[in-house]
Write a protein that holds these residues in place. Sequence first.
Motif, PDB file in Angstrom:
ATOM      1  N   PRO A 177       0.807  -1.231   0.000  1.00 43.87           N
ATOM      2  CA  PRO A 177       0.000   0.000   0.000  1.00 43.87           C
ATOM      3  C   PRO A 177       0.842   1.284   0.000  1.00 43.87           C
ATOM      4  O   PRO A 177       0.321   2.356  -0.298  1.00 43.87           O
ATOM      5  N   PHE A 178       2.138   1.157   0.333  1.00 40.39           N
ATOM      6  CA  PHE A 178       2.976   2.346   0.492  1.00 40.39           C
ATOM      7  C   PHE A 178       4.131   2.415  -0.507  1.00 40.39           C
ATOM      8  O   PHE A 178       4.672   3.483  -0.749  1.00 40.39           O
ATOM      9  N   SER A 192      -1.946   4.573   7.442  1.00 39.21           N
ATOM     10  CA  SER A 192      -3.006   5.286   6.726  1.00 39.21           C
ATOM     11  C   SER A 192      -2.384   6.386   5.865  1.00 39.21           C
ATOM     12  O   SER A 192      -1.345   6.944   6.200  1.00 39.21           O
ATOM     13  N   ASN A 193      -3.047   6.641   4.753  1.00 38.74           N
ATOM     14  CA  ASN A 193      -2.639   7.724   3.864  1.00 38.74           C
ATOM     15  C   ASN A 193      -3.837   8.653   3.718  1.00 38.74           C
ATOM     16  O   ASN A 193      -4.843   8.282   3.104  1.00 38.74           O
ATOM     17  N   PRO A 194      -3.769   9.852   4.280  1.00 34.12           N
ATOM     18  CA  PRO A 194      -4.917  10.775   4.250  1.00 34.12           C
ATOM     19  C   PRO A 194      -5.401  11.101   2.840  1.00 34.12           C
ATOM     20  O   PRO A 194      -6.551  11.513   2.667  1.00 34.12           O
ATOM     21  N   PRO A 215       2.445   7.764  -4.045  1.00 36.61           N
ATOM     22  CA  PRO A 215       2.181   9.178  -3.758  1.00 36.61           C
ATOM     23  C   PRO A 215       1.623   9.386  -2.346  1.00 36.61           C
ATOM     24  O   PRO A 215       0.687   8.700  -1.927  1.00 36.61           O
ATOM     25  N   GLY A 216       2.232  10.310  -1.621  1.00 35.86           N
ATOM     26  CA  GLY A 216       1.766  10.623  -0.275  1.00 35.86           C
ATOM     27  C   GLY A 216       2.283   9.689   0.804  1.00 35.86           C
ATOM     28  O   GLY A 216       1.997   9.886   1.987  1.00 35.86           O
ATOM     29  N   ALA A 217       3.072   8.654   0.428  1.00 32.73           N
ATOM     30  CA  ALA A 217       3.494   7.638   1.396  1.00 32.73           C
ATOM     31  C   ALA A 217       4.811   7.977   2.093  1.00 32.73           C
ATOM     32  O   ALA A 217       5.211   7.256   3.011  1.00 32.73           O
ATOM     33  N   PHE A 218       5.472   9.031   1.676  1.00 34.21           N
ATOM     34  CA  PHE A 218       6.747   9.390   2.304  1.00 34.21           C
ATOM     35  C   PHE A 218       6.574   9.563   3.815  1.00 34.21           C
ATOM     36  O   PHE A 218       7.394   9.103   4.609  1.00 34.21           O
TER      37      PHE A 218
END
Length: 244
Positions: A14-15, A144-146, A91-94
Amino acid sequence: MKYTKIKPYKELEPFIHFYWELKGNEQEGLWERVFPDGCAGIFMNLGNSCLTDNGALSLEYGKTYVVGAMTSFKDSFIDHDTHLVGVCLKPGAFANFYRYTPQIELIDNTVEFEKSKSFNIDKMLEAHFNYFDHFYSGRIKSKSNPLQSVISDIHLTNGQIAINKLSKQNFTSVRQLERDFKKLIGLSPKEYANIIRFQYALSLIKNSGEKRSLLEIAFECGYYDHSHLTNEIKRNTGLAPSQL
């Protein structure tokens, strides 16, 4: 040049998009070009020094680097002794693995990581892909990824969605969406959607051969006409559609 991609451990999928390894060969060195995809990454140089960021940065042996999302193409010089190994984050997982400055500060840049966040070179040399699985499994801070639902909506429409509609579908304001994207991805929602649309058009051009006209592809991808698509391709790749 040899380029290998490997999927991460299932719980990391997922990340993390994939792990990758790039090695030069015995042939003469060449400039390798990559296009924007909206993702950030981390990598280590296991070979001799080499140039990236269109020649502006020299990557040193044994050092770890973070590369931010790109708004245009980037060239790196791949020589016979080049050996890079890295991770392409989703995207957004950093922020799932690192506490760092907002991603907007890394846009189009490659920055050396401080030692506390760097990869262990001895373990990398032993078995880098297995090391990545252990490293990131032990480092994950949040599962979680907002922005996950927003990103999914963008991909489902191949980037063809108005930002007003996107914010309404996800029960937030355009302003909040802008703040979240710039913090977690570095790009604005519109910039990210445009990259996804460009990537979709690129896949159609590469896979259709001469079966479809550029105008047909432009209309399918939501561009005004073939000139609009051609300009977007040139901006993102530095190439004309016929050169892809």
